[in-house]
Design a protein around this motif. Structure first.
Motif, PDB file in Angstrom:
ATOM      1  N   ASP A 418       0.803  -1.227   0.000  1.00 49.36           N
ATOM      2  CA  ASP A 418       0.000   0.000   0.000  1.00 49.36           C
ATOM      3  C   ASP A 418       0.835   1.275   0.000  1.00 49.36           C
ATOM      4  O   ASP A 418       0.275   2.365   0.006  1.00 49.36           O
ATOM      5  CB  ASP A 418      -0.956   0.006   1.193  1.00 49.36           C
ATOM      6  N   SER A 419       2.159   1.180   0.001  1.00 42.53           N
ATOM      7  CA  SER A 419       2.997   2.375  -0.062  1.00 42.53           C
ATOM      8  C   SER A 419       4.178   2.123  -0.984  1.00 42.53           C
ATOM      9  O   SER A 419       4.618   0.979  -1.157  1.00 42.53           O
ATOM     10  CB  SER A 419       3.509   2.771   1.330  1.00 42.53           C
ATOM     11  N   TYR A 420       4.680   3.197  -1.556  1.00 37.88           N
ATOM     12  CA  TYR A 420       5.800   3.069  -2.491  1.00 37.88           C
ATOM     13  C   TYR A 420       7.052   2.553  -1.807  1.00 37.88           C
ATOM     14  O   TYR A 420       7.845   1.834  -2.410  1.00 37.88           O
ATOM     15  CB  TYR A 420       6.070   4.421  -3.169  1.00 37.88           C
ATOM     16  N   SER A 442       0.556   3.512  -5.182  1.00 36.71           N
ATOM     17  CA  SER A 442       1.213   4.699  -4.646  1.00 36.71           C
ATOM     18  C   SER A 442       2.189   5.315  -5.650  1.00 36.71           C
ATOM     19  O   SER A 442       3.076   4.634  -6.182  1.00 36.71           O
ATOM     20  CB  SER A 442       1.956   4.319  -3.363  1.00 36.71           C
ATOM     21  N   LEU A 443       2.008   6.612  -5.902  1.00 34.70           N
ATOM     22  CA  LEU A 443       2.904   7.405  -6.754  1.00 34.70           C
ATOM     23  C   LEU A 443       3.132   6.743  -8.115  1.00 34.70           C
ATOM     24  O   LEU A 443       2.196   6.274  -8.738  1.00 34.70           O
ATOM     25  CB  LEU A 443       4.211   7.677  -6.013  1.00 34.70           C
ATOM     26  N   THR A 444       4.385   6.687  -8.577  1.00 33.07           N
ATOM     27  CA  THR A 444       4.652   6.201  -9.933  1.00 33.07           C
ATOM     28  C   THR A 444       4.351   4.716 -10.081  1.00 33.07           C
ATOM     29  O   THR A 444       4.114   4.243 -11.201  1.00 33.07           O
ATOM     30  CB  THR A 444       6.114   6.499 -10.316  1.00 33.07           C
ATOM     31  N   TYR A 445       4.336   3.975  -9.001  1.00 32.49           N
ATOM     32  CA  TYR A 445       3.976   2.554  -9.081  1.00 32.49           C
ATOM     33  C   TYR A 445       2.617   2.366  -9.742  1.00 32.49           C
ATOM     34  O   TYR A 445       2.389   1.374 -10.442  1.00 32.49           O
ATOM     35  CB  TYR A 445       3.961   1.924  -7.684  1.00 32.49           C
ATOM     36  N   TYR A 446       1.719   3.328  -9.532  1.00 32.85           N
ATOM     37  CA  TYR A 446       0.380   3.198 -10.136  1.00 32.85           C
ATOM     38  C   TYR A 446       0.465   3.154 -11.659  1.00 32.85           C
ATOM     39  O   TYR A 446      -0.273   2.396 -12.317  1.00 32.85           O
ATOM     40  CB  TYR A 446      -0.516   4.355  -9.701  1.00 32.85           C
TER      41      TYR A 446
END
Length: 515
Positions: A418-420, A442-446
């Motif tokens: 759930d977090s980068y 989260s962030l660029t992972y999305y």
């Protein structure tokens, strides 16, 4: 007659700067056993494996540098920290050169180097491979070039300033926050007349050309960085009072050196060797107010201490040169700055064995306990040390959950975090445990997508399992106690989820989190 060797003829100032830079580099490169990578470092590593011309939360230069570092230096702990340590040393060189260009002599240059080493936030950020160390190095180069411009008034420095500003923007967008203060200082200076010439606009155009690939990436991806900035300012950063904001800066810049910085601010508004450098004073104070009203982090502001370091060192050199007992006064000042430096090094750098971390945390609590910069997180501990602990343990426990699956399930199972930081930790440490890569909203992972069929997912989350609504079955496997990320994202809960009710793409669309 014997020829004079150039080696012997090198200026003593050169040796002062060189030795100071070597000391700075050596301090930054040392990491005691027991410490791992900082969470943001792990995320930058993940970005470096997905090279692009832009990312949700940062421009492309630093991930590209890390990719080059991995290719040429390898992936050991030592190799990963050569670049930020070198960036910190170069920053010191630029600040010493600023002192020299402003008219400082040997002692002023020496004190400048020592003051750079004494700043806790510079020590901390130059010990991790993230955008801050590179950004501060480039901005120090920008400020050095600005000193050359203020001394000479030569309009041809504008293109150089524009080029450096563009490179800085491709590292981190700090320059955008400094820009308004720069314009105010320019209008208040005699150089506002340059706005009637084409040179400032040539510099601005060069900056725009350098940044244009990142702008095009933003356009093609729907400007995700705007969403990130909005969330960062309203959700992540603590809305500090002005006194609290100043307290954060005070602690970041060494609480024992406050009188030194006040002296430097005073001196910057008075001519130094016939040159008016009040430009830096106006830039300093306007940017201070702007960042406060924008609810920004205090660390964005610390770059502007570079010329203050120089004016401080010059003031002391001027004063000591008027004294009869110069050597005693100079030694006393050196001992004072050294003592202030030694006081903050243990909580700013991972140079002591990790067994001393509890004692370091207790002794530094009065300072870190006074800080309020982020919502959530443990402000009572030295983040640069605690942030290096627990990521390998998180990955190991995730591997235990993964290995508890049947062989058939392991063939199709994926991992969600759930977090980068958690996703990046699993991506870095996971291969040694035989884990597949992690996905995250989260962030660029999305932007990298759901990645799996989601028929079986190991879910690593620090809050109530929001993904359970998408599955017929979600079983709690384990809860991890402690760890740096627990204070940021909650205790890691590891679930095994099976049989999704909708497609992965439908799940993914509902999960976007650029904040």
């Amino acid at each position: 007659m014997q020829p004079t060797h150039r080696f012997i003829a090198i200026s003593p100032v050169f040796w002062i700067i060189f030795i100071s830079a070597v000391v700075k580099f050596a301090l930054q490169i040392v990491i005691a056993p027991g410490y791992g990578f900082f969470g943001d470092e792990l995320y930058t590593m993940a970005l470096s494996r997905h090279l692009d011309i832009g990312y949700v939360d940062l421009p492309p230069l630093v991930p590209a540098l890390m990719a080059a570092s991995r290719a040429f230096l390898g992936e050991s702990m030592l190799a990963f920290h050569v670049v930020p340590a070198l960036a910190g040393a170069i920053k010191l060189v630029f600040i010493c050169l600023i002192t020299r260009e402003m008219g400082g002599g040997r002692f002023a240059v020496f004190i400048s180097g020592l003051l750079v080493i004494s700043v806790p936030v510079w020590l901390s950020l130059d010990s991790i491979f993230c955008y801050d160390s590179i950004d501060q190095m480039i901005l120090a180069g920008f400020l050095f070039t600005l000193v050359l411009f203020l001394k000479s008034g030569n309009v041809k420095y504008w293109p150089i300033l524009g080029l450096i500003a563009g490179i800085a923007c491709m590292t981190k967008m700090t320059m955008l926050f400094l820009g308004p203060g720069f314009l105010v200082a320019l209008f208040l200076s005699r150089y506002r007349r340059h706005l009637l010439t084409p040179w400032p606009y040539v510099g601005a155009l060069i900056c725009l050309v350098v940044v244009s690939p990142y702008i095009l990436w933003q356009i093609s991806n729907g400007w995700p960085t705007l969403d990130y900035w909005t969330g960062y300012g309203t959700i992540r950063v603590f809305k500090a009072s002005f006194s609290q904001f100043l307290t954060n800066i005070w602690i970041y810049t060494n609480p024992f050196l406050l009188p030194v910085w006040i002296i430097g601010l005073y001196r910057i508004f008075h001519r130094i060797n016939g040159v008016n450098y009040s430009f830096f004073g106006f830039l300093f104070f306007f940017t201070l107010l702007l960042l406060f009203f924008l609810h920004s982090t205090a660390r964005l502001f610390v770059e502007l201490f570079a010329p203050i370091v120089a004016s401080t060192a010059i003031w002391f050199e001027e004063g000591i040169n008027r004294l009869r007992w110069k050597a005693i006064a100079g030694s006393a000042l050196t001992v004072y700055v050294l003592a202030a430096t030694c006081a903050v090094i243990p909580s700013s750098l991972p140079i002591l064995p990790v067994k001393y971390l509890p004692e370091i945390t207790r002794s530094s609590q009065p300072w870190f306990g006074a800080m309020r910069e982020f919502i959530g997180g443990n402000s009572n501990s030295p983040f640069i040390l605690t942030g290096r602990r627990g990521w390998d343990d998180l990955t190991r426990v995730t591997a235990d959950a993964f290995n508890s699956l049947s062989e058939e399930e392991r063939e199709i199972a994926g991992i969600y975090a759930d977090s980068y930081m958690r996703a990046a930790a699993i991506d870095f440490y996971g291969p040694q445990f035989g884990l597949p890569h992690a996905v995250s909203e989260s962030l660029t992972y999305y932007l990298w997508g759901p990645g799996y069929s989601w028929d079986v997912m190991i879910v690593v989350t620090g809050r109530s399992n929001n993904l359970s609504m998408f599955f017929d079955s979600c079983e709690l496997n384990t809860v991890i106690e402690g760890g740096y990320d627990s204070s940021l994202f909650g205790k890691p809960h590891i679930y095994v989820c099976r049989k999704p009710k909708i497609t992965p793409d439908e799940i993914w669309k509902s999960m976007k989190n650029f904040r």
